[in-house]
Every structure is written in structure tokens, then in C-alpha cells.
Motif scaffolding. Structure first.
Motif: not given
Length: 176
Positions: A167-176
Motif C-alpha cells: 500500500x502506497x501512503x501519501x500525506x497532504x499537508x493543508x499548511x504548505x
């Protein structure tokens, strides 16, 4: 360019459109993604109510987290896709489920709908106060990985589930 779409909470008013969407997935023989679209729609009113209850954290099985489901709907009320947003992560969701699960009906893929759907879902995660959003996909689902990257995903360590699937895991940060 995909046609105009919006996210709509499950509603009995879209019964026929949703059943068409559901049947296309069944006929395709593919895994139904997100998991909520595999719910039996025979008692449509009860299915819709259970989805709405999940959002309010009502009658959830032990160990489950509250979640919100939305349908991606065109201006002429065709259901194109669905997204399920988990309000927080359990250990299992942290490893292999993520905050957001989404899917586009087979006949509407490769038209930009998934990118739109994930972008709209990320707006909903902001409303829920989720600052860092985990989105995952199967290692062989390169289209989904591209969609996640297009929406600001940063790759994290992958996870091997109990079936040996990567399973590939990605983070998306709303504060970038």
C-alpha cells in the motif's frame, strides 16, 4: 475537460442515479472503492440513513471511526464517483486505509474526475479540521498515485498489509 460536478451527501432523491452507478461497479467485477459503495442498496433508505449516521458517529461498530460519504454528481444528476472521509485514523487506517477513499465509476475514468473528486474531498477535510491528510492506494494503481501527487501528496513509507499487498501512503499537508 470533465463536466461540472459537485459533492452531494447521500440522498434518497438520487436513488435511480446511484443504483445505476452501483450496478456498473457490480457488472465490472472490480473491487468497489471506496468501501461504502459495496453496501447493499436493496433497502435504499436504510443504506442512505446508515451513511448519514456514520458521519454523526451513531451506531458505529466497535473500533470504527466516524466518516462522511459524498457522491460526485453531474449537473444532470449522474453519479460519477464517491468519496469516504474518515474523521480520524485508527491503527489500521493509519497503515493502509487513510483519511480519504475515493472511486470513479469505470466508464467515467481518465477524464479528470478523480483529481477533481480528491481536491473537493480535501476541502471537506479542512472543514473537519484535519491538517495532515493521509491518502493511500494500491502499489499497482498508478493512476491513483498520480491523482494523489497532483493534489499535493508527498510519499511516505509504504505498508504491506496482511495479504502481502503493498500500500502506497501519501500525506497532504493543508499548511504548505
Amino acid at each position: 475537460m470533465p463536466e461540472y460536478v459537485q459533492l452531494v451527501k447521500p440522498t434518497t432523491e438520487l436513488r435511480e442515479a446511484y443504483l445505476d452507478f452501483y450496478q456498473e461497479w457490480v457488472d465490472s467485477g472490480e473491487d468497489m472503492v471506496p468501501w461504502v459503495i459495496s453496501k447493499d442498496p436493496t433497502d435504499f433508505d436504510a443504506m442512505v440513513q446508515s451513511l448519514l449516521n456514520n458521519e454523526k458517529d451513531e451506531n458505529l461498530p466497535a473500533g470504527w471511526v466516524p466518516d462522511s460519504t459524498y457522491w460526485l454528481v453531474t449537473a444532470n444528476n449522474k453519479v460519477i464517483g464517491a468519496v469516504n472521509i474518515r474523521h480520524r485514523l485508527s491503527e489500521k487506517l493509519f497503515n493502509s486505509g487513510g483519511h480519504v477513499g475515493y472511486g470513479i465509476r469505470p466508464t467515467e475514468r481518465r477524464q479528470g474526475y478523480a483529481t477533481q473528486l480528491l481536491a473537493m474531498a480535501l476541502e471537506k477535510t479542512k472543514e473537519l479540521g484535519i491538517e495532515k491528510v493521509l491518502v493511500v492506494c494500491d502499489e499497482f494503481n498508478t493512476a491513483s498515485a498520480r491523482t494523489i501527487l497532483r493534489n499535493g501528496g508527498s510519499a511516505d513509507v509504504s505498508f504491506t498489509d496482511e495479504n502481502g499487498k503493498e500500500v502506497l501512503r501519501f500525506w497532504i499537508d493543508h499548511h504548505l
